[in-house]
Design a protein around this motif. Structure first.
Motif, PDB file in Angstrom:
ATOM      1  N   ARG A 170       0.807  -1.206   0.000  1.00 25.77           N
ATOM      2  CA  ARG A 170      -0.013  -0.010  -0.040  1.00 25.77           C
ATOM      3  C   ARG A 170       1.005   1.186  -0.068  1.00 25.77           C
ATOM      4  N   LEU A 171       2.127   1.144   0.064  1.00 28.62           N
ATOM      5  CA  LEU A 171       2.966   2.210   0.420  1.00 28.62           C
ATOM      6  C   LEU A 171       3.723   2.806  -0.953  1.00 28.62           C
ATOM      7  N   SER A 172       3.490   3.860  -1.306  1.00 25.80           N
ATOM      8  CA  SER A 172       4.016   4.601  -2.505  1.00 25.80           C
ATOM      9  C   SER A 172       5.612   4.971  -2.452  1.00 25.80           C
ATOM     10  N   ALA A 173       5.357   5.663  -1.233  1.00 24.20           N
ATOM     11  CA  ALA A 173       6.882   6.280  -0.801  1.00 24.20           C
ATOM     12  C   ALA A 173       6.740   6.670   0.670  1.00 24.20           C
ATOM     13  N   MET A 174       8.010   7.053   1.389  1.00 18.64           N
ATOM     14  CA  MET A 174       8.011   7.426   2.722  1.00 18.64           C
ATOM     15  C   MET A 174       8.866   8.752   2.447  1.00 18.64           C
ATOM     16  N   GLU A 175       8.506   9.901   3.194  1.00 20.58           N
ATOM     17  CA  GLU A 175       9.247  11.203   3.156  1.00 20.58           C
ATOM     18  C   GLU A 175       9.665  11.292   4.640  1.00 20.58           C
ATOM     19  N   ILE A 176      10.955  11.507   4.641  1.00 26.91           N
ATOM     20  CA  ILE A 176      11.763  11.783   5.924  1.00 26.91           C
ATOM     21  C   ILE A 176      12.379  12.966   6.124  1.00 26.91           C
ATOM     22  N   GLU A 177      11.944  13.643   7.155  1.00 32.01           N
ATOM     23  CA  GLU A 177      12.394  15.096   7.433  1.00 32.01           C
ATOM     24  C   GLU A 177      13.361  15.088   8.734  1.00 32.01           C
ATOM     25  N   HIS A 178      14.203  16.085   8.615  1.00 28.19           N
ATOM     26  CA  HIS A 178      14.927  16.208  10.053  1.00 28.19           C
ATOM     27  C   HIS A 178      15.431  17.768   9.781  1.00 28.19           C
ATOM     28  N   TYR A 179      16.159  18.079  10.931  1.00 22.96           N
ATOM     29  CA  TYR A 179      16.685  19.523  11.146  1.00 22.96           C
ATOM     30  C   TYR A 179      18.243  19.531  10.949  1.00 22.96           C
ATOM     31  N   PRO A 180      18.845  19.767   9.882  1.00 17.56           N
ATOM     32  CA  PRO A 180      20.147  19.467   9.887  1.00 17.56           C
ATOM     33  C   PRO A 180      21.035  20.363  11.220  1.00 17.56           C
ATOM     34  N   GLY A 181      22.090  19.514  11.512  1.00 21.36           N
ATOM     35  CA  GLY A 181      22.679  19.936  12.696  1.00 21.36           C
ATOM     36  C   GLY A 181      22.109  19.589  14.055  1.00 21.36           C
ATOM     37  N   MET A 182      20.869  19.557  14.327  1.00 21.56           N
ATOM     38  CA  MET A 182      20.358  19.086  15.470  1.00 21.56           C
ATOM     39  C   MET A 182      20.383  17.627  15.518  1.00 21.56           C
ATOM     40  N   VAL A 232      27.161   5.410  11.525  1.00 19.45           N
ATOM     41  CA  VAL A 232      25.924   5.507  11.085  1.00 19.45           C
ATOM     42  C   VAL A 232      25.481   6.087   9.914  1.00 19.45           C
ATOM     43  N   ILE A 233      24.847   5.522   8.925  1.00 17.88           N
ATOM     44  CA  ILE A 233      24.223   6.513   7.734  1.00 17.88           C
ATOM     45  C   ILE A 233      22.782   6.506   7.641  1.00 17.88           C
ATOM     46  N   HIS A 234      22.119   7.743   7.666  1.00 13.74           N
ATOM     47  CA  HIS A 234      20.649   7.772   7.908  1.00 13.74           C
ATOM     48  C   HIS A 234      20.260   8.541   6.504  1.00 13.74           C
ATOM     49  N   ARG A 235      19.190   8.406   5.812  1.00 14.22           N
ATOM     50  CA  ARG A 235      18.837   9.166   4.622  1.00 14.22           C
ATOM     51  C   ARG A 235      17.550  10.130   5.226  1.00 14.22           C
ATOM     52  N   HIS A 236      17.546  11.022   4.438  1.00 14.39           N
ATOM     53  CA  HIS A 236      16.174  11.730   4.576  1.00 14.39           C
ATOM     54  C   HIS A 236      15.845  12.054   3.089  1.00 14.39           C
ATOM     55  N   GLY A 237      14.409  12.734   2.892  1.00 16.45           N
ATOM     56  CA  GLY A 237      13.853  12.979   1.627  1.00 16.45           C
ATOM     57  C   GLY A 237      12.913  11.860   1.487  1.00 16.45           C
ATOM     58  N   ARG A 238      12.568  11.765   0.083  1.00 19.29           N
ATOM     59  CA  ARG A 238      11.473  10.783  -0.503  1.00 19.29           C
ATOM     60  C   ARG A 238      12.148   9.584  -0.901  1.00 19.29           C
ATOM     61  N   LEU A 239      11.728   8.341  -0.087  1.00 19.74           N
ATOM     62  CA  LEU A 239      12.345   6.965  -0.440  1.00 19.74           C
ATOM     63  C   LEU A 239      11.261   6.061  -0.739  1.00 19.74           C
ATOM     64  N   GLY A 240      11.399   5.163  -1.767  1.00 18.07           N
ATOM     65  CA  GLY A 240      10.353   4.435  -2.221  1.00 18.07           C
ATOM     66  C   GLY A 240      10.688   3.006  -1.351  1.00 18.07           C
ATOM     67  N   PRO A 241       9.519   2.015  -1.446  1.00 18.86           N
ATOM     68  CA  PRO A 241       9.575   0.823  -0.716  1.00 18.86           C
ATOM     69  C   PRO A 241      10.794   0.125  -1.112  1.00 18.86           C
ATOM     70  N   ASP A 242      10.936  -0.485   0.010  1.00 17.11           N
ATOM     71  CA  ASP A 242      12.199  -1.404  -0.097  1.00 17.11           C
ATOM     72  C   ASP A 242      13.734  -0.869  -0.225  1.00 17.11           C
ATOM     73  N   GLU A 243      13.707   0.357  -0.297  1.00 16.84           N
ATOM     74  CA  GLU A 243      14.901   1.152  -0.524  1.00 16.84           C
ATOM     75  C   GLU A 243      15.657   1.135   0.985  1.00 16.84           C
ATOM     76  N   PRO A 244      17.071   1.300   1.124  1.00 18.94           N
ATOM     77  CA  PRO A 244      17.518   1.509   2.378  1.00 18.94           C
ATOM     78  C   PRO A 244      17.322   2.754   3.131  1.00 18.94           C
ATOM     79  N   ILE A 245      17.186   2.945   4.203  1.00 18.62           N
ATOM     80  CA  ILE A 245      17.000   4.149   5.157  1.00 18.62           C
ATOM     81  C   ILE A 245      17.958   4.372   5.674  1.00 18.62           C
ATOM     82  N   MET A 246      18.737   3.455   6.435  1.00 22.36           N
ATOM     83  CA  MET A 246      19.923   3.657   7.273  1.00 22.36           C
ATOM     84  C   MET A 246      20.591   2.461   7.410  1.00 22.36           C
ATOM     85  N   MET A 247      21.831   2.620   7.802  1.00 16.00           N
ATOM     86  CA  MET A 247      22.896   1.407   8.098  1.00 16.00           C
ATOM     87  C   MET A 247      23.541   1.855   9.111  1.00 16.00           C
ATOM     88  N   VAL A 248      23.849   0.638  10.122  1.00 15.54           N
ATOM     89  CA  VAL A 248      24.649   0.921  11.338  1.00 15.54           C
ATOM     90  C   VAL A 248      25.583  -0.008  11.225  1.00 15.54           C
TER      91      VAL A 248
END
Length: 146
Positions: A42-54, A77-93
């Motif tokens: 059912r998911l088309s995309a996920m949008e991830i927001e953050h405050y740079p610096g904080m 730690v790598i963490h993504r932000h912005g628009r991501l599609g299903p099954d895309e990597p969000i983060m890596m530890v």
């Protein structure tokens, strides 16, 4: 320690190789990749927001805590932000330690923190509209281990 918050997709193999190449004295490396869950198609995309610096300051502080608690040789730690599609990597530890128990524990600690306390806001976009992702009781409960 390496911390990156970025919009672009990352290469899991290249990041892992780079992390391992910089190690000295570690006997164990643990990596974890978090993916965008599709929730039954059912998911088309996920949008991830953050405050740079904080965001970077908050994650760096918890990485320092993990390094001190488990005597890590290194952490990433790598963490993504912005628009991501299903099954895309969000983060890596990735964690490295002399012994595997420390590497595993530190990785779980970092993952639990990133899931429940890191300052990211996630919005799911699907066939039924958009919805902000709410905190889950299970994610909060996972923090009580630490």
């Amino acid at each position: 320690m390496q911390l990156v918050v970025q919009e672009d997709r990352f290469d899991i193999g290249r990041e892992t190789e780079g992390f391992i190449a910089g190690l000295a004295g570690a006997g164990a490396v643990v990596t974890f990749i978090g993916l965008v869950r599709d929730n039954g198609g059912r998911l088309s995309a996920m949008e991830i927001e953050h405050y740079p610096g904080m965001t970077e300051r908050a994650i760096a502080a918890i990485m320092e805590e993990a390094k001190a608690r488990w005597s890590l040789a290194d952490a990433m730690v790598i963490h993504r932000h912005g628009r991501l599609g299903p099954d895309e990597p969000i983060m890596m530890v990735a964690t490295a330690a002399i012994h595997r128990a420390d590497a595993f524990a530190a990785a779980e600690f970092l993952m639990d923190y990133l899931k429940s306390r890191a300052p990211f806001w996630k919005k799911e976009i699907g066939a039924d509209g958009t919805e902000w992702v709410a905190a889950k009781d299970s994610d909060e409960a996972a923090l009580t281990r630490w």
